[in-house]
Design a protein around this motif. Sequence first.
Motif, PDB file in Angstrom:
ATOM      1  N   ILE A  21       3.238   9.577   8.710  1.00 26.90           N
ATOM      2  CA  ILE A  21       3.869   9.599   7.389  1.00 26.90           C
ATOM      3  C   ILE A  21       5.042  10.567   7.295  1.00 26.90           C
ATOM      4  O   ILE A  21       5.683  10.650   6.249  1.00 26.90           O
ATOM      5  CB  ILE A  21       2.843   9.895   6.279  1.00 26.90           C
ATOM      6  N   GLY A  22       5.323  11.281   8.373  1.00 31.81           N
ATOM      7  CA  GLY A  22       6.466  12.196   8.373  1.00 31.81           C
ATOM      8  C   GLY A  22       6.244  13.433   7.524  1.00 31.81           C
ATOM      9  O   GLY A  22       7.080  13.789   6.699  1.00 31.81           O
ATOM     10  N   SER A  23       5.103  14.088   7.729  1.00 31.61           N
ATOM     11  CA  SER A  23       4.809  15.308   6.976  1.00 31.61           C
ATOM     12  C   SER A  23       4.262  16.366   7.928  1.00 31.61           C
ATOM     13  O   SER A  23       4.049  16.108   9.105  1.00 31.61           O
ATOM     14  CB  SER A  23       3.774  15.019   5.880  1.00 31.61           C
ATOM     15  N   SER A  24       3.998  17.531   7.371  1.00 34.43           N
ATOM     16  CA  SER A  24       3.358  18.581   8.167  1.00 34.43           C
ATOM     17  C   SER A  24       1.873  18.260   8.302  1.00 34.43           C
ATOM     18  O   SER A  24       1.313  17.481   7.518  1.00 34.43           O
ATOM     19  CB  SER A  24       3.522  19.941   7.480  1.00 34.43           C
ATOM     20  N   ARG A  25       1.227  18.878   9.276  1.00 32.25           N
ATOM     21  CA  ARG A  25      -0.201  18.678   9.458  1.00 32.25           C
ATOM     22  C   ARG A  25      -0.969  19.184   8.249  1.00 32.25           C
ATOM     23  O   ARG A  25      -1.922  18.554   7.790  1.00 32.25           O
ATOM     24  CB  ARG A  25      -0.687  19.390  10.735  1.00 32.25           C
ATOM     25  N   SER A  26      -0.539  20.299   7.684  1.00 34.22           N
ATOM     26  CA  SER A  26      -1.263  20.850   6.528  1.00 34.22           C
ATOM     27  C   SER A  26      -1.121  19.945   5.302  1.00 34.22           C
ATOM     28  O   SER A  26      -2.089  19.758   4.559  1.00 34.22           O
ATOM     29  CB  SER A  26      -0.820  22.279   6.221  1.00 34.22           C
ATOM     30  N   LYS A  45       3.486   4.296   2.738  1.00 40.46           N
ATOM     31  CA  LYS A  45       3.383   4.339   4.204  1.00 40.46           C
ATOM     32  C   LYS A  45       1.906   4.359   4.619  1.00 40.46           C
ATOM     33  O   LYS A  45       1.518   3.665   5.567  1.00 40.46           O
ATOM     34  CB  LYS A  45       4.122   5.573   4.747  1.00 40.46           C
ATOM     35  N   ILE A  46       1.085   5.118   3.914  1.00 42.17           N
ATOM     36  CA  ILE A  46      -0.348   5.165   4.218  1.00 42.17           C
ATOM     37  C   ILE A  46      -0.963   3.786   3.989  1.00 42.17           C
ATOM     38  O   ILE A  46      -1.779   3.329   4.793  1.00 42.17           O
ATOM     39  CB  ILE A  46      -1.053   6.258   3.382  1.00 42.17           C
ATOM     40  N   GLU A  47      -0.575   3.111   2.918  1.00 44.03           N
ATOM     41  CA  GLU A  47      -1.089   1.763   2.681  1.00 44.03           C
ATOM     42  C   GLU A  47      -0.720   0.843   3.842  1.00 44.03           C
ATOM     43  O   GLU A  47      -1.540   0.039   4.293  1.00 44.03           O
ATOM     44  CB  GLU A  47      -0.555   1.196   1.368  1.00 44.03           C
ATOM     45  N   GLN A  48       0.494   0.988   4.363  1.00 45.72           N
ATOM     46  CA  GLN A  48       0.925   0.172   5.500  1.00 45.72           C
ATOM     47  C   GLN A  48       0.120   0.479   6.753  1.00 45.72           C
ATOM     48  O   GLN A  48      -0.350  -0.435   7.428  1.00 45.72           O
ATOM     49  CB  GLN A  48       2.408   0.386   5.793  1.00 45.72           C
ATOM     50  N   ILE A  49      -0.042   1.761   7.083  1.00 44.55           N
ATOM     51  CA  ILE A  49      -0.728   2.095   8.334  1.00 44.55           C
ATOM     52  C   ILE A  49      -2.218   1.784   8.281  1.00 44.55           C
ATOM     53  O   ILE A  49      -2.833   1.553   9.313  1.00 44.55           O
ATOM     54  CB  ILE A  49      -0.482   3.557   8.790  1.00 44.55           C
ATOM     55  N   LYS A  53      -6.221  -1.049   3.509  1.00 46.35           N
ATOM     56  CA  LYS A  53      -7.579  -0.538   3.253  1.00 46.35           C
ATOM     57  C   LYS A  53      -7.548   0.641   2.276  1.00 46.35           C
ATOM     58  O   LYS A  53      -8.490   0.856   1.528  1.00 46.35           O
ATOM     59  CB  LYS A  53      -8.252  -0.112   4.548  1.00 46.35           C
ATOM     60  N   VAL A  54      -6.457   1.407   2.319  1.00 49.37           N
ATOM     61  CA  VAL A  54      -6.233   2.499   1.374  1.00 49.37           C
ATOM     62  C   VAL A  54      -4.981   2.123   0.593  1.00 49.37           C
ATOM     63  O   VAL A  54      -3.902   1.993   1.161  1.00 49.37           O
ATOM     64  CB  VAL A  54      -6.037   3.852   2.092  1.00 49.37           C
ATOM     65  N   LYS A  55      -5.138   1.920  -0.711  1.00 44.95           N
ATOM     66  CA  LYS A  55      -4.033   1.468  -1.557  1.00 44.95           C
ATOM     67  C   LYS A  55      -3.194   2.653  -2.029  1.00 44.95           C
ATOM     68  O   LYS A  55      -3.726   3.719  -2.375  1.00 44.95           O
ATOM     69  CB  LYS A  55      -4.568   0.728  -2.783  1.00 44.95           C
ATOM     70  N   ALA A  56      -1.875   2.445  -2.060  1.00 50.48           N
ATOM     71  CA  ALA A  56      -0.960   3.477  -2.551  1.00 50.48           C
ATOM     72  C   ALA A  56      -1.344   3.890  -3.969  1.00 50.48           C
ATOM     73  O   ALA A  56      -1.349   5.081  -4.294  1.00 50.48           O
ATOM     74  CB  ALA A  56       0.480   2.981  -2.493  1.00 50.48           C
ATOM     75  N   ALA A  57      -1.676   2.930  -4.796  1.00 53.06           N
ATOM     76  CA  ALA A  57      -2.037   3.235  -6.181  1.00 53.06           C
ATOM     77  C   ALA A  57      -3.229   4.178  -6.254  1.00 53.06           C
ATOM     78  O   ALA A  57      -3.279   5.056  -7.118  1.00 53.06           O
ATOM     79  CB  ALA A  57      -2.331   1.946  -6.940  1.00 53.06           C
TER      80      ALA A  57
END
Length: 69
Positions: A21-26, A45-49, A53-57
């Motif tokens: 997702i292009g973020s820091s580990r923390s 991006k999380i919804e895509q990956i 199964k995990v919805k952006a909403a």
Amino acid sequence: MTKLDAWMGDSKDDRWLAEQIGSSRSQASRIRRGASRPSPEKAFKIEQITRGKVKAADLLTSPQHSEAA
């Protein structure tokens, strides 16, 4: 436990999520645990990956913890 945490299980860690997702580990850890909400872009991006199964909403609204914890 959040839906994202359940989806990741033991096979993926915060470093992997951060890279995806292009973020820091923390920041990825806080998102995974439900301690912070991702930006809309990261939520989608999380919804895509997770292949939906995990919805952006779900990530953008609270509470993030499931009732069955």
